[in-house]
Design an enzyme around this catalytic site. Structure first.
Site, PDB file in Angstrom:
ATOM      1  N   ARG A 263       0.805  -1.222   0.000  1.00 26.93           N
ATOM      2  CA  ARG A 263       0.000   0.000   0.000  1.00 26.93           C
ATOM      3  C   ARG A 263       0.840   1.274   0.000  1.00 26.93           C
ATOM      4  NH1 ARG A 263      -2.772  -3.891   1.628  1.00 26.93           N
ATOM      5  NH2 ARG A 263      -0.896  -4.365   2.773  1.00 26.93           N
ATOM      6  N   THR A 264       1.812   1.359   0.903  1.00 31.75           N
ATOM      7  CA  THR A 264       2.538   2.624   1.015  1.00 31.75           C
ATOM      8  C   THR A 264       3.263   2.912  -0.292  1.00 31.75           C
ATOM      9  OG1 THR A 264       2.787   2.226   3.370  1.00 31.75           O
ATOM     10  CG2 THR A 264       4.196   3.916   2.420  1.00 31.75           C
TER      11      THR A 264
ATOM     12  N   LYS B 299      25.842  -4.172  -3.056  1.00 29.35           N
ATOM     13  CA  LYS B 299      27.309  -4.153  -3.131  1.00 29.35           C
ATOM     14  C   LYS B 299      27.910  -3.522  -1.881  1.00 29.35           C
ATOM     15  CE  LYS B 299      27.096  -3.323  -8.122  1.00 29.35           C
ATOM     16  NZ  LYS B 299      27.309  -2.274  -9.138  1.00 29.35           N
TER      17      LYS B 299
ATOM     18  N   ARG C 128      11.530   3.934   2.860  1.00 28.88           N
ATOM     19  CA  ARG C 128      11.137   2.956   3.886  1.00 28.88           C
ATOM     20  C   ARG C 128      12.364   2.113   4.199  1.00 28.88           C
ATOM     21  NH1 ARG C 128       6.083  -0.955   4.272  1.00 28.88           N
ATOM     22  NH2 ARG C 128       5.252   1.051   4.915  1.00 28.88           N
TER      23      ARG C 128
ATOM     24  N   HIS D 185       5.574   5.923  11.398  1.00 26.58           N
ATOM     25  CA  HIS D 185       5.025   5.785  10.043  1.00 26.58           C
ATOM     26  C   HIS D 185       4.064   6.958   9.821  1.00 26.58           C
ATOM     27  CE1 HIS D 185       3.724   4.167   6.351  1.00 26.58           C
ATOM     28  NE2 HIS D 185       3.520   2.899   6.677  1.00 26.58           N
TER      29      HIS D 185
HETATM   30  N1  ASP Z   1       1.871  -1.566   6.590  1.00 24.77           N
HETATM   31  C1  ASP Z   1       2.128  -1.151   7.954  1.00 24.77           C
HETATM   32  C2  ASP Z   1       3.597  -0.816   8.138  1.00 24.77           C
HETATM   33  O1  ASP Z   1       4.331  -0.748   7.181  1.00 24.77           O
HETATM   34  C3  ASP Z   1       1.625  -2.126   8.961  1.00 24.77           C
HETATM   35  C4  ASP Z   1       2.254  -3.485   8.972  1.00 24.77           C
HETATM   36  O2  ASP Z   1       3.180  -3.774   8.227  1.00 24.77           O
HETATM   37  O3  ASP Z   1       1.811  -4.279   9.795  1.00 24.77           O
HETATM   38  O4  ASP Z   1       4.014  -0.596   9.263  1.00 24.77           O
END
Ligand code: ASP
Length: 360
Positions: free
Chosen positions: A55-56, A84, A105, A133
């Protein structure tokens, strides 16, 4: 250290009025997406995803494409020079030089702040280890605003892995800044909310109680936020196995809830919400993910238009002191200035918020 760019590392770095502005713009875009279809024409967003994401990552990508911009980046560091041995500083320096905005991320707490220290464009934290987050929280705020009609005077239940869940850390910090919110923190003792978040709630005038029974808590709630036990944050798989099924939301428990309680989840769901709950009109987690796309459109647009500088490090550098959190970015990328806030015997790491008690 002041950076020339308007980063989003932690929502707390910006005033509540700024978050409210993003929510309003998100609602505006939702109503009239065609008006914004060319707002980012000619702009490039870099996405550095060192950790899995559906999703993100995809909502950021669609958000930029729907604004008329383009995207570069990786969703698996093993296909980049990270494989590397390239450090975070160098990767960030290079990709931020190719991009107008960078979304990162990373599995390590504080990594987004570390990236922002070197970046030549705004950096957005899309999840740093078990720490924060903020863009999930913007998603959650927009969902609450649209579905409950308010961000204050709510009883919010957060259930599951409150220790390692970065989404609930950011959400509690944000909702504590709106008046009269009460938090019911539902978890096994081993996965309780970190004290620094509880202190933050108190310091901002929010109230909370800790419970272990979802059945006892659910009748009181305006919103239930279910979370997955974060398998990837456990050193010992046996501990994960012992805790993973502590809470399962099923249709029986939903009968105990108020008729207007809403269920949210940042997703992915593993087994903590029974599939049959999806048919309950109060289950809003799929809709919630869609709100995320609109608020990320608002965020990208705002970041690209802003000339705001960001204070990244404001404490003192203590080269001889190690952060006590082994999962902090300063333990992995040793060149980073070891910057802490505080005086006397308590210091707080400026990357991951871990508190250190110094012995004298
Ligand atoms: N998608 C959310 C996160 O990246 C929640 C999860 O992974 O549980 O933190």
């Amino acid at each position: 250290m002041i950076s020339d760019y308007p980063h989003l590392i932690d929502l707390a770095d910006h005033p509540v009025s700024w978050w409210n502005g993003l929510l309003e713009l998100g609602q505006e875009i939702m109503k009239n997406p065609a008006l914004y279809a060319n707002s980012c024409r000619g702009k490039i967003m870099g996405t550095l995803f060192y950790e899995p994401s559906t999703r993100t990552q995809m909502s950021f990508q669609t958000a930029m494409l729907r604004l008329g911009g383009t995207i570069i980046g990786f969703d698996n560091p093993q296909t980049s020079s990270v494989a590397k041995g390239e450090n975070l500083k160098d990767t960030t320096k290079i990709v931020s030089g190719y991009s107008d905005v960078l979304v990162i991320r990373h599995p390590t707490a504080g990594a987004a702040k570390a990236a922002a220290l070197t970046a030549d464009c705004p950096v957005i934290n899309a999840g740093d280890g078990g720490h924060l987050h903020p863009t999930q929280t913007l998603t959650d705020l927009l969902t609450l605003k649209c579905e409950k009609g308010r961000l204050s005077g709510l009883t919010l239940g957060l259930c599951g892995d409150l220790l390692n869940g970065r989404t609930v850390h950011s959400l509690c910090k944000a909702m504590a800044c709106y008046p009269d919110n009460h938090f019911i923190l539902i978890s096994a003792k081993e996965l309780a909310m970190p004290s620094y978040i509880k202190d933050y709630i108190r310091a901002h005038g929010g109230t909370f109680e800790e419970m272990t029974s979802l059945e006892d808590a659910i009748p009181k709630l305006d919103m239930l936020y279910m979370t997955r036990v974060q398998r990837e944050r456990f050193d010992d798989p046996a501990v994960y196995d012992a805790l993973k099924d502590t809470y399962v939301l099923d249709t029986k428990k939903m009968k105990l809830a108020k008729p207007d309680m809403i269920v949210m989840h940042p997703l992915p769901r593993v087994d903590e919400i029974e599939i049959a709950v999806d048919d309950d009109p109060r289950a809003l987690y799929f809709k919630q993910a869609k709100y995320g796309m609109y608020v990320r459109m608002a965020l990208i647009l705002t970041m690209l238009q802003s000339k705001k500088k960001t204070e990244l490090l404001s404490g003192a550098v203590h080269p001889g002191i190690k952060c006590a959190n082994e999962k902090c970015i300063t333990r992995k990328e040793e060149y980073l200035p070891k910057s802490f806030i505080g005086k006397g015997t308590t210091l707080t790491c400026e990357y991951c918020d871990e508190r250190l008690l110094l012995k004298h």
